[in-house]
Enzyme design. Structure first.
Site: not given
Length: 553
Positions: A258, A198, A336-337, A97
Protein backbone atom coordinates in the site's frame (compact mmCIF):
# COMPACT_ATOMS: atom_id res chain seq x y z
CA UNK A 1 9.47 -17.65 -13.53
CA UNK A 2 5.68 -17.49 -13.90
CA UNK A 3 3.63 -16.82 -10.77
CA UNK A 4 -0.05 -17.28 -9.97
CA UNK A 5 -0.41 -13.55 -9.34
CA UNK A 6 0.63 -12.70 -12.90
CA UNK A 7 -3.02 -13.45 -13.68
CA UNK A 8 -4.60 -12.43 -10.38
CA UNK A 9 -8.14 -11.12 -10.13
CA UNK A 10 -8.47 -10.03 -6.51
CA UNK A 11 -11.69 -9.66 -4.51
CA UNK A 12 -11.35 -7.53 -1.38
CA UNK A 13 -13.39 -8.75 1.57
CA UNK A 14 -13.98 -6.54 4.59
CA UNK A 15 -14.47 -9.48 6.97
CA UNK A 16 -16.72 -7.70 9.49
CA UNK A 17 -19.20 -6.93 6.72
CA UNK A 18 -19.26 -9.98 4.45
CA UNK A 19 -21.15 -12.78 6.23
CA UNK A 20 -21.96 -13.45 9.88
CA UNK A 21 -22.08 -17.18 10.67
CA UNK A 22 -22.65 -17.17 14.44
CA UNK A 23 -25.36 -14.56 14.97
CA UNK A 24 -23.35 -11.81 16.67
CA UNK A 25 -23.84 -9.22 13.91
CA UNK A 26 -20.17 -9.31 12.88
CA UNK A 27 -18.89 -11.04 9.77
CA UNK A 28 -16.39 -13.82 10.33
CA UNK A 29 -14.14 -16.44 8.74
CA UNK A 30 -16.76 -19.19 8.65
CA UNK A 31 -19.10 -16.73 6.94
CA UNK A 32 -16.51 -16.27 4.22
CA UNK A 33 -16.13 -20.06 3.92
CA UNK A 34 -19.88 -20.34 3.41
CA UNK A 35 -19.68 -17.93 0.46
CA UNK A 36 -16.76 -19.54 -1.40
CA UNK A 37 -19.14 -20.92 -4.08
CA UNK A 38 -20.28 -17.35 -4.71
CA UNK A 39 -16.69 -16.18 -5.18
CA UNK A 40 -15.96 -19.04 -7.54
CA UNK A 41 -19.12 -18.29 -9.52
CA UNK A 42 -18.13 -14.64 -9.85
CA UNK A 43 -14.80 -15.65 -11.36
CA UNK A 44 -12.17 -14.23 -9.00
CA UNK A 45 -9.01 -16.21 -8.22
CA UNK A 46 -7.74 -14.39 -5.12
CA UNK A 47 -9.23 -12.91 -1.95
CA UNK A 48 -7.69 -10.09 0.07
CA UNK A 49 -8.84 -10.00 3.68
CA UNK A 50 -8.65 -6.83 5.73
CA UNK A 51 -7.00 -7.60 9.12
CA UNK A 52 -8.36 -10.51 11.16
CA UNK A 53 -5.77 -10.47 13.97
CA UNK A 54 -6.62 -9.89 17.65
CA UNK A 55 -7.43 -6.18 17.97
CA UNK A 56 -9.25 -3.70 20.23
CA UNK A 57 -10.89 -2.50 16.98
CA UNK A 58 -10.02 1.17 17.42
CA UNK A 59 -9.34 1.23 13.67
CA UNK A 60 -11.35 -1.81 12.60
CA UNK A 61 -8.48 -4.26 12.97
CA UNK A 62 -5.59 -2.11 11.78
CA UNK A 63 -4.62 -1.75 15.45
CA UNK A 64 -3.16 -5.20 16.12
CA UNK A 65 -2.55 -6.45 19.66
CA UNK A 66 -1.55 -10.01 18.69
CA UNK A 67 -0.25 -10.86 15.21
CA UNK A 68 -0.21 -14.60 15.91
CA UNK A 69 -3.89 -15.08 16.78
CA UNK A 70 -7.29 -14.58 15.17
CA UNK A 71 -9.64 -12.06 16.72
CA UNK A 72 -12.43 -13.95 18.54
CA UNK A 73 -15.07 -12.01 16.58
CA UNK A 74 -13.56 -13.48 13.40
CA UNK A 75 -13.31 -17.07 14.66
CA UNK A 76 -10.48 -19.37 15.65
CA UNK A 77 -7.12 -20.40 14.22
CA UNK A 78 -8.78 -23.64 13.12
CA UNK A 79 -11.37 -21.58 11.22
CA UNK A 80 -8.55 -19.67 9.51
CA UNK A 81 -6.76 -22.88 8.55
CA UNK A 82 -10.01 -24.30 7.17
CA UNK A 83 -10.64 -21.12 5.20
CA UNK A 84 -7.20 -21.33 3.59
CA UNK A 85 -7.78 -24.99 2.74
CA UNK A 86 -11.29 -24.46 1.34
CA UNK A 87 -10.27 -21.46 -0.76
CA UNK A 88 -7.40 -23.45 -2.23
CA UNK A 89 -9.75 -26.32 -3.07
CA UNK A 90 -11.82 -23.80 -5.02
CA UNK A 91 -8.75 -22.50 -6.85
CA UNK A 92 -8.73 -19.21 -4.93
CA UNK A 93 -5.61 -17.72 -3.33
CA UNK A 94 -5.61 -15.85 -0.01
CA UNK A 95 -3.91 -12.51 0.65
CA UNK A 96 -3.71 -11.26 4.24
CA UNK A 97 -3.38 -7.65 5.34
CA UNK A 98 -0.20 -7.13 7.38
CA UNK A 99 0.08 -3.91 9.38
CA UNK A 100 3.78 -3.00 9.43
CA UNK A 101 3.93 0.62 10.58
CA UNK A 102 2.25 0.43 13.98
CA UNK A 103 0.57 -1.78 16.56
CA UNK A 104 -2.22 -1.31 19.07
CA UNK A 105 -1.26 0.31 22.37
CA UNK A 106 -2.60 -2.91 23.89
CA UNK A 107 0.13 -4.98 22.21
CA UNK A 108 2.37 -6.62 24.85
CA UNK A 109 5.41 -4.89 23.35
CA UNK A 110 3.96 -1.43 23.97
CA UNK A 111 2.53 -2.35 27.35
CA UNK A 112 5.96 -3.47 28.48
CA UNK A 113 7.57 -0.36 26.96
CA UNK A 114 5.43 2.01 29.03
CA UNK A 115 5.54 -0.02 32.23
CA UNK A 116 9.32 -0.24 32.27
CA UNK A 117 11.42 2.59 30.75
CA UNK A 118 14.38 0.18 30.70
CA UNK A 119 12.41 -2.47 28.81
CA UNK A 120 13.89 -4.14 25.74
CA UNK A 121 10.62 -3.17 24.01
CA UNK A 122 11.03 0.55 24.72
CA UNK A 123 13.11 0.75 21.55
CA UNK A 124 10.44 -1.11 19.58
CA UNK A 125 8.58 2.23 19.49
CA UNK A 126 9.53 5.86 18.95
CA UNK A 127 9.90 7.85 22.18
CA UNK A 128 11.37 11.35 22.13
CA UNK A 129 11.20 14.77 23.76
CA UNK A 130 11.55 15.73 27.40
CA UNK A 131 9.73 17.57 30.17
CA UNK A 132 6.41 17.11 28.38
CA UNK A 133 7.54 19.06 25.31
CA UNK A 134 6.71 17.69 21.87
CA UNK A 135 9.81 17.02 19.75
CA UNK A 136 8.31 18.68 16.65
CA UNK A 137 5.15 20.12 15.08
CA UNK A 138 4.21 17.12 12.92
CA UNK A 139 0.51 16.33 12.67
CA UNK A 140 -1.27 12.97 12.68
CA UNK A 141 -3.38 11.72 9.76
CA UNK A 142 -6.17 11.31 12.33
CA UNK A 143 -5.94 14.89 13.61
CA UNK A 144 -3.84 16.61 16.25
CA UNK A 145 -0.17 15.95 16.95
CA UNK A 146 1.75 12.75 16.16
CA UNK A 147 3.03 12.94 19.76
CA UNK A 148 1.21 11.66 22.83
CA UNK A 149 2.62 11.92 26.37
CA UNK A 150 4.26 8.75 27.66
CA UNK A 151 1.72 7.11 30.03
CA UNK A 152 4.68 6.18 32.26
CA UNK A 153 5.13 9.86 33.08
CA UNK A 154 8.74 10.08 31.90
CA UNK A 155 8.18 13.46 30.25
CA UNK A 156 8.79 11.89 26.83
CA UNK A 157 6.16 11.40 24.12
CA UNK A 158 5.52 8.50 21.78
CA UNK A 159 4.94 8.80 18.03
CA UNK A 160 1.61 7.82 16.40
CA UNK A 161 1.00 8.65 12.78
CA UNK A 162 -2.59 7.46 13.09
CA UNK A 163 -4.77 7.23 16.24
CA UNK A 164 -3.03 7.84 19.56
CA UNK A 165 -3.90 4.26 20.49
CA UNK A 166 -1.81 3.05 17.53
CA UNK A 167 1.87 3.78 18.31
CA UNK A 168 4.36 3.58 15.43
CA UNK A 169 7.00 0.88 15.46
CA UNK A 170 10.66 1.88 15.36
CA UNK A 171 11.93 0.25 12.18
CA UNK A 172 15.41 1.62 12.87
CA UNK A 173 15.64 -1.20 15.40
CA UNK A 174 16.80 -4.44 13.68
CA UNK A 175 14.82 -6.43 16.25
CA UNK A 176 11.60 -4.83 15.03
CA UNK A 177 12.44 -5.70 11.44
CA UNK A 178 13.18 -9.28 12.45
CA UNK A 179 9.99 -9.54 14.52
CA UNK A 180 7.79 -8.37 11.63
CA UNK A 181 9.46 -10.84 9.28
CA UNK A 182 8.66 -13.59 11.78
CA UNK A 183 5.00 -12.52 11.69
CA UNK A 184 4.92 -12.66 7.89
CA UNK A 185 6.59 -16.07 7.71
CA UNK A 186 4.30 -17.49 10.40
CA UNK A 187 1.29 -16.87 8.17
CA UNK A 188 3.02 -17.93 4.97
CA UNK A 189 3.83 -21.22 6.66
CA UNK A 190 0.09 -21.56 7.34
CA UNK A 191 -0.39 -21.56 3.56
CA UNK A 192 -1.50 -18.05 2.66
CA UNK A 193 -0.46 -16.86 -0.80
CA UNK A 194 0.21 -13.17 -0.41
CA UNK A 195 0.54 -10.16 1.86
CA UNK A 196 -0.85 -6.68 1.47
CA UNK A 197 1.77 -4.60 3.23
CA UNK A 198 -0.22 -1.85 4.91
CA UNK A 199 1.30 1.65 5.16
CA UNK A 200 4.83 0.35 4.51
CA UNK A 201 5.82 3.71 3.01
CA UNK A 202 5.67 5.29 6.49
CA UNK A 203 8.18 3.10 8.34
CA UNK A 204 11.00 5.65 7.79
CA UNK A 205 10.95 9.02 9.59
CA UNK A 206 13.12 12.12 9.18
CA UNK A 207 15.15 13.74 11.98
CA UNK A 208 12.65 14.06 14.84
CA UNK A 209 14.08 17.45 15.84
CA UNK A 210 13.01 18.99 12.54
CA UNK A 211 9.87 21.14 12.55
CA UNK A 212 7.91 21.51 9.33
CA UNK A 213 8.05 25.20 8.33
CA UNK A 214 4.77 27.10 8.44
CA UNK A 215 3.89 30.55 7.20
CA UNK A 216 3.15 31.87 10.66
CA UNK A 217 6.06 30.14 12.38
CA UNK A 218 3.73 28.60 14.99
CA UNK A 219 5.53 25.41 16.04
CA UNK A 220 2.77 24.49 18.48
CA UNK A 221 0.18 23.97 15.76
CA UNK A 222 0.42 20.42 14.30
CA UNK A 223 0.76 20.12 10.54
CA UNK A 224 0.70 16.90 8.49
CA UNK A 225 4.36 16.92 7.43
CA UNK A 226 4.07 14.00 5.01
CA UNK A 227 7.48 14.50 3.33
CA UNK A 228 9.04 13.74 6.71
CA UNK A 229 7.34 10.36 7.15
CA UNK A 230 6.44 9.00 3.73
CA UNK A 231 8.58 7.31 1.07
CA UNK A 232 11.91 8.17 2.67
CA UNK A 233 15.01 6.27 1.43
CA UNK A 234 15.10 4.09 4.57
CA UNK A 235 11.83 2.49 3.47
CA UNK A 236 13.55 0.67 0.62
CA UNK A 237 16.64 -0.06 2.71
CA UNK A 238 14.62 -1.76 5.45
CA UNK A 239 11.98 -3.42 3.26
CA UNK A 240 14.49 -5.03 0.89
CA UNK A 241 15.80 -7.73 3.31
CA UNK A 242 12.21 -8.32 4.48
CA UNK A 243 10.95 -8.93 0.94
CA UNK A 244 14.04 -10.85 -0.17
CA UNK A 245 13.75 -13.31 2.70
CA UNK A 246 10.08 -13.93 2.00
CA UNK A 247 10.76 -14.52 -1.69
CA UNK A 248 13.62 -16.85 -0.84
CA UNK A 249 11.50 -18.92 1.54
CA UNK A 250 8.16 -18.64 -0.29
CA UNK A 251 8.94 -17.73 -3.93
CA UNK A 252 5.32 -17.68 -5.10
CA UNK A 253 4.16 -15.08 -2.55
CA UNK A 254 2.44 -11.94 -3.83
CA UNK A 255 3.79 -8.84 -2.07
CA UNK A 256 1.26 -6.08 -2.64
CA UNK A 257 2.31 -2.80 -1.05
CA UNK A 258 0.00 0.00 0.00
CA UNK A 259 1.88 3.03 -1.32
CA UNK A 260 -0.88 5.58 -0.91
CA UNK A 261 1.04 8.76 -1.73
CA UNK A 262 3.78 7.29 -3.93
CA UNK A 263 4.41 8.90 -7.31
CA UNK A 264 4.58 6.70 -10.38
CA UNK A 265 8.39 6.88 -10.32
CA UNK A 266 8.44 5.66 -6.72
CA UNK A 267 6.10 2.87 -7.82
CA UNK A 268 8.81 1.87 -10.30
CA UNK A 269 11.37 1.83 -7.48
CA UNK A 270 9.08 -0.27 -5.29
CA UNK A 271 8.25 -2.84 -7.98
CA UNK A 272 11.17 -3.12 -10.40
CA UNK A 273 12.69 -6.60 -10.18
CA UNK A 274 16.24 -5.35 -9.61
CA UNK A 275 15.20 -3.71 -6.32
CA UNK A 276 13.85 -6.95 -4.78
CA UNK A 277 10.85 -5.29 -3.14
CA UNK A 278 7.13 -5.50 -4.02
CA UNK A 279 5.39 -7.17 -6.94
CA UNK A 280 2.82 -4.38 -7.23
CA UNK A 281 1.66 -1.36 -5.25
CA UNK A 282 -1.69 0.26 -4.56
CA UNK A 283 -1.63 4.00 -5.17
CA UNK A 284 -4.17 6.67 -4.17
CA UNK A 285 -2.97 8.85 -7.07
CA UNK A 286 -5.45 7.65 -9.70
CA UNK A 287 -8.34 9.94 -8.89
CA UNK A 288 -8.23 13.75 -9.09
CA UNK A 289 -11.25 15.65 -7.82
CA UNK A 290 -12.87 18.54 -9.64
CA UNK A 291 -14.00 20.82 -6.83
CA UNK A 292 -15.07 23.73 -9.04
CA UNK A 293 -18.75 23.17 -8.18
CA UNK A 294 -18.22 23.05 -4.42
CA UNK A 295 -20.05 25.54 -2.23
CA UNK A 296 -17.45 28.10 -1.16
CA UNK A 297 -19.35 29.02 2.01
CA UNK A 298 -18.12 26.00 3.97
CA UNK A 299 -15.30 23.46 3.94
CA UNK A 300 -14.92 21.31 0.83
CA UNK A 301 -13.71 18.31 2.86
CA UNK A 302 -16.90 16.24 2.71
CA UNK A 303 -18.63 17.92 -0.21
CA UNK A 304 -19.21 15.52 -3.14
CA UNK A 305 -16.88 16.31 -6.03
CA UNK A 306 -16.87 15.22 -9.63
CA UNK A 307 -14.00 13.23 -11.06
CA UNK A 308 -11.69 15.44 -13.11
CA UNK A 309 -11.93 13.37 -16.29
CA UNK A 310 -8.94 14.85 -18.09
CA UNK A 311 -6.71 14.43 -15.04
CA UNK A 312 -8.03 10.88 -14.58
CA UNK A 313 -7.07 9.95 -18.14
CA UNK A 314 -3.66 11.52 -17.67
CA UNK A 315 -3.08 9.66 -14.39
CA UNK A 316 -4.12 6.34 -15.88
CA UNK A 317 -2.04 6.54 -19.05
CA UNK A 318 1.04 7.74 -17.16
CA UNK A 319 0.84 4.77 -14.74
CA UNK A 320 0.14 2.38 -17.62
CA UNK A 321 3.05 3.58 -19.76
CA UNK A 322 5.58 4.13 -16.96
CA UNK A 323 5.07 0.66 -15.46
CA UNK A 324 5.09 -1.09 -18.87
CA UNK A 325 7.84 -3.70 -18.75
CA UNK A 326 8.35 -3.09 -15.02
CA UNK A 327 5.34 -4.41 -13.10
CA UNK A 328 1.57 -4.63 -13.21
CA UNK A 329 -0.36 -1.71 -11.75
CA UNK A 330 -3.32 -2.44 -9.51
CA UNK A 331 -6.68 -1.56 -11.05
CA UNK A 332 -9.43 -0.45 -8.69
CA UNK A 333 -12.38 1.91 -8.36
CA UNK A 334 -13.00 1.66 -4.63
CA UNK A 335 -11.81 0.08 -1.39
CA UNK A 336 -12.41 0.28 2.37
CA UNK A 337 -10.74 3.72 2.52
CA UNK A 338 -13.02 5.54 0.10
CA UNK A 339 -16.65 5.98 -0.95
CA UNK A 340 -18.11 3.39 -3.31
CA UNK A 341 -17.98 3.70 -7.10
CA UNK A 342 -21.79 3.77 -7.46
CA UNK A 343 -21.99 6.65 -4.98
CA UNK A 344 -18.83 8.59 -5.83
CA UNK A 345 -18.76 8.47 -9.64
CA UNK A 346 -21.38 6.33 -11.37
CA UNK A 347 -24.87 7.78 -11.58
CA UNK A 348 -26.49 4.91 -13.50
CA UNK A 349 -26.02 1.16 -13.75
CA UNK A 350 -24.87 1.56 -17.36
CA UNK A 351 -22.20 4.00 -16.24
CA UNK A 352 -21.02 1.68 -13.45
CA UNK A 353 -20.72 -1.20 -15.93
CA UNK A 354 -18.82 0.93 -18.43
CA UNK A 355 -16.41 2.25 -15.81
CA UNK A 356 -15.69 -1.30 -14.64
CA UNK A 357 -14.98 -2.28 -18.25
CA UNK A 358 -12.73 0.76 -18.67
CA UNK A 359 -10.67 0.05 -15.55
CA UNK A 360 -10.30 -3.71 -15.42
CA UNK A 361 -9.50 -4.45 -19.07
CA UNK A 362 -6.41 -2.25 -18.83
CA UNK A 363 -3.06 -3.86 -18.15
CA UNK A 364 -2.85 -4.74 -14.48
CA UNK A 365 -4.34 -6.60 -11.53
CA UNK A 366 -8.05 -5.94 -10.82
CA UNK A 367 -8.91 -5.41 -7.15
CA UNK A 368 -12.69 -5.53 -6.76
CA UNK A 369 -14.27 -4.32 -3.51
CA UNK A 370 -16.95 -6.63 -2.10
CA UNK A 371 -20.43 -5.64 -3.30
CA UNK A 372 -19.06 -3.55 -6.16
CA UNK A 373 -20.19 -6.33 -8.48
CA UNK A 374 -23.77 -5.66 -7.31
CA UNK A 375 -23.59 -1.90 -7.84
CA UNK A 376 -23.66 -1.36 -4.08
CA UNK A 377 -23.80 2.23 -2.79
CA UNK A 378 -22.72 3.89 0.46
CA UNK A 379 -25.07 3.65 3.41
CA UNK A 380 -26.73 6.86 4.59
CA UNK A 381 -25.90 7.68 8.22
CA UNK A 382 -28.26 9.75 10.35
CA UNK A 383 -25.89 11.02 13.06
CA UNK A 384 -22.31 12.27 13.31
CA UNK A 385 -21.41 9.55 15.84
CA UNK A 386 -21.89 6.79 13.26
CA UNK A 387 -18.84 7.97 11.28
CA UNK A 388 -16.49 7.32 14.23
CA UNK A 389 -14.34 10.20 12.99
CA UNK A 390 -13.42 13.27 15.04
CA UNK A 391 -13.28 15.45 11.91
CA UNK A 392 -16.97 14.97 11.03
CA UNK A 393 -18.72 16.87 13.86
CA UNK A 394 -16.79 20.16 13.29
CA UNK A 395 -17.43 19.89 9.54
CA UNK A 396 -21.16 19.36 10.12
CA UNK A 397 -21.27 22.36 12.44
CA UNK A 398 -19.70 24.48 9.71
CA UNK A 399 -21.91 23.06 6.93
CA UNK A 400 -25.13 23.48 8.93
CA UNK A 401 -24.68 27.26 8.81
CA UNK A 402 -25.63 26.90 5.14
CA UNK A 403 -27.43 23.54 4.79
CA UNK A 404 -30.04 21.62 6.71
CA UNK A 405 -28.72 18.95 9.06
CA UNK A 406 -30.12 16.19 6.79
CA UNK A 407 -28.47 17.66 3.68
CA UNK A 408 -25.12 17.98 5.48
CA UNK A 409 -25.29 14.38 6.75
CA UNK A 410 -26.16 13.20 3.25
CA UNK A 411 -22.98 14.85 1.95
CA UNK A 412 -20.76 13.14 4.51
CA UNK A 413 -22.49 9.81 3.84
CA UNK A 414 -21.69 10.16 0.13
CA UNK A 415 -18.01 10.93 0.65
CA UNK A 416 -16.86 9.21 3.86
CA UNK A 417 -15.19 5.79 3.89
CA UNK A 418 -17.19 4.18 6.72
CA UNK A 419 -20.59 4.14 4.94
CA UNK A 420 -18.80 2.15 2.19
CA UNK A 421 -18.36 -0.76 4.64
CA UNK A 422 -22.00 -1.78 4.93
CA UNK A 423 -23.14 -5.42 5.18
CA UNK A 424 -22.99 -7.52 2.03
CA UNK A 425 -26.64 -7.85 0.89
CA UNK A 426 -27.28 -11.51 0.12
CA UNK A 427 -31.06 -11.19 0.01
CA UNK A 428 -33.89 -8.69 0.58
CA UNK A 429 -34.67 -9.66 4.19
CA UNK A 430 -34.35 -7.24 7.11
CA UNK A 431 -30.66 -7.93 7.74
CA UNK A 432 -29.96 -8.71 4.06
CA UNK A 433 -29.02 -12.35 4.73
CA UNK A 434 -25.83 -11.05 6.34
CA UNK A 435 -26.86 -11.90 9.88
CA UNK A 436 -29.78 -13.08 12.00
CA UNK A 437 -29.36 -9.97 14.15
CA UNK A 438 -28.69 -6.26 13.64
CA UNK A 439 -25.32 -5.84 11.87
CA UNK A 440 -22.37 -4.14 13.54
CA UNK A 441 -22.75 -1.23 11.12
CA UNK A 442 -26.15 0.13 10.14
CA UNK A 443 -27.52 2.94 8.06
CA UNK A 444 -30.18 3.62 5.49
CA UNK A 445 -29.55 1.50 2.39
CA UNK A 446 -29.41 3.62 -0.76
CA UNK A 447 -30.13 0.85 -3.28
CA UNK A 448 -32.09 -2.39 -3.72
CA UNK A 449 -29.06 -4.42 -4.79
CA UNK A 450 -28.73 -7.94 -3.43
CA UNK A 451 -27.28 -11.21 -4.65
CA UNK A 452 -30.62 -13.06 -4.70
CA UNK A 453 -32.11 -10.51 -7.11
CA UNK A 454 -29.09 -10.30 -9.40
CA UNK A 455 -27.63 -13.76 -9.69
CA UNK A 456 -30.26 -15.09 -12.15
CA UNK A 457 -30.88 -11.78 -13.95
CA UNK A 458 -28.87 -11.83 -17.17
CA UNK A 459 -28.92 -8.01 -17.33
CA UNK A 460 -27.71 -7.51 -13.75
CA UNK A 461 -24.51 -5.90 -12.59
CA UNK A 462 -23.39 -9.23 -11.12
CA UNK A 463 -23.66 -11.06 -14.43
CA UNK A 464 -21.96 -8.19 -16.24
CA UNK A 465 -18.99 -8.53 -13.85
CA UNK A 466 -18.95 -12.29 -14.50
CA UNK A 467 -18.65 -11.66 -18.24
CA UNK A 468 -16.08 -8.94 -17.69
CA UNK A 469 -13.85 -11.12 -15.51
CA UNK A 470 -14.07 -13.98 -17.98
CA UNK A 471 -12.88 -11.59 -20.69
CA UNK A 472 -10.10 -10.33 -18.42
CA UNK A 473 -8.70 -13.89 -18.20
CA UNK A 474 -7.89 -13.85 -21.93
CA UNK A 475 -4.18 -13.45 -22.67
CA UNK A 476 -4.89 -10.31 -24.70
CA UNK A 477 -6.17 -8.48 -21.62
CA UNK A 478 -3.59 -10.04 -19.31
CA UNK A 479 -0.32 -9.45 -21.14
CA UNK A 480 -1.19 -7.48 -24.26
CA UNK A 481 0.29 -4.03 -24.84
CA UNK A 482 -1.72 -0.93 -23.95
CA UNK A 483 -2.16 2.19 -26.04
CA UNK A 484 -4.60 5.02 -25.24
CA UNK A 485 -6.24 6.59 -28.29
CA UNK A 486 -6.54 10.39 -28.15
CA UNK A 487 -10.09 11.62 -27.67
CA UNK A 488 -11.72 14.53 -25.87
CA UNK A 489 -12.71 14.37 -22.21
CA UNK A 490 -16.10 12.83 -23.06
CA UNK A 491 -14.67 9.41 -23.89
CA UNK A 492 -11.97 6.95 -22.87
CA UNK A 493 -10.65 4.69 -25.61
CA UNK A 494 -7.70 2.32 -25.63
CA UNK A 495 -6.27 -0.53 -27.65
CA UNK A 496 -4.88 -3.86 -26.42
CA UNK A 497 -2.64 -5.88 -28.76
CA UNK A 498 -1.06 -9.32 -28.52
CA UNK A 499 0.46 -11.01 -31.58
CA UNK A 500 -2.34 -11.05 -34.16
CA UNK A 501 -5.09 -10.28 -31.64
CA UNK A 502 -6.35 -6.76 -31.01
CA UNK A 503 -9.23 -5.10 -29.16
CA UNK A 504 -10.59 -1.61 -28.67
CA UNK A 505 -12.21 -0.69 -25.35
CA UNK A 506 -14.34 2.43 -25.79
CA UNK A 507 -16.33 4.09 -23.02
CA UNK A 508 -18.41 7.26 -22.95
CA UNK A 509 -17.77 9.51 -19.94
CA UNK A 510 -20.62 11.82 -20.89
CA UNK A 511 -24.37 12.04 -20.37
CA UNK A 512 -24.63 13.02 -24.05
CA UNK A 513 -24.30 10.93 -27.20
CA UNK A 514 -20.59 10.75 -28.08
CA UNK A 515 -18.86 9.86 -31.35
CA UNK A 516 -15.23 8.77 -31.61
CA UNK A 517 -13.06 7.61 -34.49
CA UNK A 518 -11.45 4.20 -34.14
CA UNK A 519 -9.06 2.25 -36.39
CA UNK A 520 -10.58 0.13 -39.16
CA UNK A 521 -11.52 -3.50 -38.79
CA UNK A 522 -12.94 -3.61 -35.25
CA UNK A 523 -16.42 -5.00 -35.79
CA UNK A 524 -16.99 -7.84 -33.30
CA UNK A 525 -18.53 -6.76 -30.00
CA UNK A 526 -17.55 -9.07 -27.12
CA UNK A 527 -18.95 -7.02 -24.22
CA UNK A 528 -21.15 -3.97 -23.99
CA UNK A 529 -22.95 -1.70 -21.55
CA UNK A 530 -25.66 0.51 -22.95
CA UNK A 531 -26.10 1.07 -26.66
CA UNK A 532 -23.72 1.99 -29.47
CA UNK A 533 -23.62 2.35 -33.26
CA UNK A 534 -20.65 1.52 -35.48
CA UNK A 535 -20.45 2.91 -39.01
CA UNK A 536 -17.12 2.28 -40.72
CA UNK A 537 -14.59 3.84 -38.33
CA UNK A 538 -17.10 6.03 -36.50
CA UNK A 539 -18.28 4.67 -33.15
CA UNK A 540 -21.23 6.43 -31.54
CA UNK A 541 -21.81 5.70 -27.87
CA UNK A 542 -25.06 6.51 -26.12
CA UNK A 543 -24.78 8.28 -22.71
CA UNK A 544 -22.27 6.46 -20.47
CA UNK A 545 -22.22 3.42 -22.77
CA UNK A 546 -19.20 1.22 -23.34
CA UNK A 547 -18.17 -1.55 -25.72
CA UNK A 548 -15.28 -3.93 -26.34
CA UNK A 549 -14.64 -4.45 -30.06
CA UNK A 550 -12.34 -7.04 -31.61
CA UNK A 551 -11.19 -7.63 -35.15
CA UNK A 552 -12.66 -10.50 -37.12
CA UNK A 553 -10.27 -13.46 -37.47
Amino acid sequence: MAHWYDHAIIYQIYPKSFQDSNGDGVGDLNGIRKRIPYLKNLGVNAVWLNPVFVSPQVDNGYDVSNYFAIDPHMGTMEDMENLIKDLHKAGIHLIMDLVLNHTSDQHPWFQDAIKNPDSLYRDYYIFAGHDGKRPNNWGSFFGGSVWEPDPAGTGQSYFHLFDKRMPDLNWKNPEVRHAMLEVAEYWLKKGIDGLRLDAFIHIGKADLRQNYPTGDGDVNKPIVAEPFFANLPQVQEWMRPFCEQIKQDYPDTLLLGEAASASVNLAVDYTTKRNHLMDSVITFRYFTDDDSNCDQRFSKQYQPKKLDLTAFKQNQVVWQQTLAGVSQPTLYWNNHDMARLATRVARTQTQAKSLAMLMYLQRGIPVIYYGEELGLKNLHFTSADQFEDQTVAPWLKDAEKVLSKDAALAMVSETHKLPARGPMPWDATENHGFSEVKPWITGIKQDDACVANEINDTTSMFNFYKELLELKKEALFQIGTYYMISTDKNSYVYQRDLHDESAIVAVSLSDQKTTVEIPAGYTVATLKAGEYQLTNEKLTLMPYAGVVLKKEN
